[in-house]
Motif scaffolding. Structure first.
Motif, short mmCIF file in Angstrom:
data_model
loop_
_atom_site.label_atom_id
_atom_site.label_comp_id
_atom_site.label_asym_id
_atom_site.label_seq_id
_atom_site.Cartn_x
_atom_site.Cartn_y
_atom_site.Cartn_z
N ARG A 1 0.98 3.98 -3.08
CA ARG A 1 0.66 5.39 -2.84
C ARG A 1 1.83 6.29 -3.22
O ARG A 1 1.63 7.37 -3.77
N ALA B 1 2.51 8.93 5.95
CA ALA B 1 1.85 8.14 7.00
C ALA B 1 1.88 6.65 6.65
O ALA B 1 2.19 5.81 7.50
N ASP B 2 1.56 6.32 5.41
CA ASP B 2 1.58 4.91 4.99
C ASP B 2 3.00 4.34 5.04
O ASP B 2 3.20 3.19 5.42
N LYS C 1 3.77 3.64 8.71
CA LYS C 1 3.03 2.46 9.16
C LYS C 1 3.73 1.19 8.71
O LYS C 1 3.91 0.24 9.48
N THR D 1 0.83 -1.20 0.00
CA THR D 1 0.00 0.00 0.00
C THR D 1 0.87 1.25 0.00
O THR D 1 0.62 2.19 -0.76
N ALA D 2 1.89 1.25 0.84
CA ALA D 2 2.79 2.41 0.91
C ALA D 2 3.50 2.62 -0.43
O ALA D 2 3.63 3.75 -0.90
N SER E 1 1.15 13.85 2.81
CA SER E 1 0.96 13.37 4.18
C SER E 1 0.45 11.93 4.19
O SER E 1 0.83 11.14 5.07
N ASP E 2 -0.40 11.56 3.22
CA ASP E 2 -0.87 10.17 3.12
C ASP E 2 0.30 9.24 2.80
O ASP E 2 0.40 8.15 3.38
N VAL E 3 1.16 9.66 1.90
CA VAL E 3 2.31 8.85 1.52
C VAL E 3 3.24 8.64 2.71
O VAL E 3 3.68 7.52 2.99
N GLU F 1 -5.27 12.56 -6.14
CA GLU F 1 -5.99 11.83 -5.09
C GLU F 1 -5.11 11.50 -3.89
O GLU F 1 -5.62 11.14 -2.84
N VAL F 2 -3.79 11.58 -4.05
CA VAL F 2 -2.86 11.18 -2.98
C VAL F 2 -2.06 12.40 -2.55
O VAL F 2 -1.43 13.07 -3.36
N SER F 3 -2.07 12.67 -1.24
CA SER F 3 -1.29 13.79 -0.72
C SER F 3 0.02 13.28 -0.13
O SER F 3 0.17 12.09 0.17
#
Length: 105
Positions: free
Chosen positions: A56, A74-75, A78, A52-53, A70-72, A66-68
């Motif tokens: 993204r 955070a993933d 994780k 997933t990381a 911060s999402d990248v 669609e992908v920021s």
């Protein structure tokens, strides 16, 4: 480390992986699923987090709206934490195995 401590560690690993994915998966008892089944499921969750990381990050690099960032990030964190926890579990298992093999009968 006792077998109960291993079961507790696996339960903690499972709950952390579920929290990292943001999914409320059904709880399966490690005793019922067996040690090898629970270990395999944990490794699959770690692999899923890494995939997933990666996907993204690739989408972000391709310029997807669609992908920021911060999402990248955070993933990525994780996946990194899950992998590090998996490595620590492996190290503990190897240490326990060496201890058992070193015991005299």
């Amino acid at each position: 480390m006792t077998s109960q401590a291993f079961v507790d560690a696996l339960q903690q690993l499972s709950s952390l992986a579920e929290q990292a994915q943001g999914v409320a998966a059904s709880r399966v008892s490690p005793v019922a699923a067996g040690f090898s089944g629970e270990l395999e499921a944990s490794l699959e969750r770690i692999n899923q987090l890494q995939q997933t990381a990666s996907s993204r990050a690739n989408a972000f690099q391709a310029g997807s709206d669609e992908v920021s960032l911060s999402d990248v990030m955070a993933d990525s964190q994780k996946a990194s934490v899950a992998f590090q926890m998996g490595v620590q579990v492996r190290n503990r298992l190897l240490t326990a195995y060496k201890d058992v093999m070193g015991m005299q009968v």
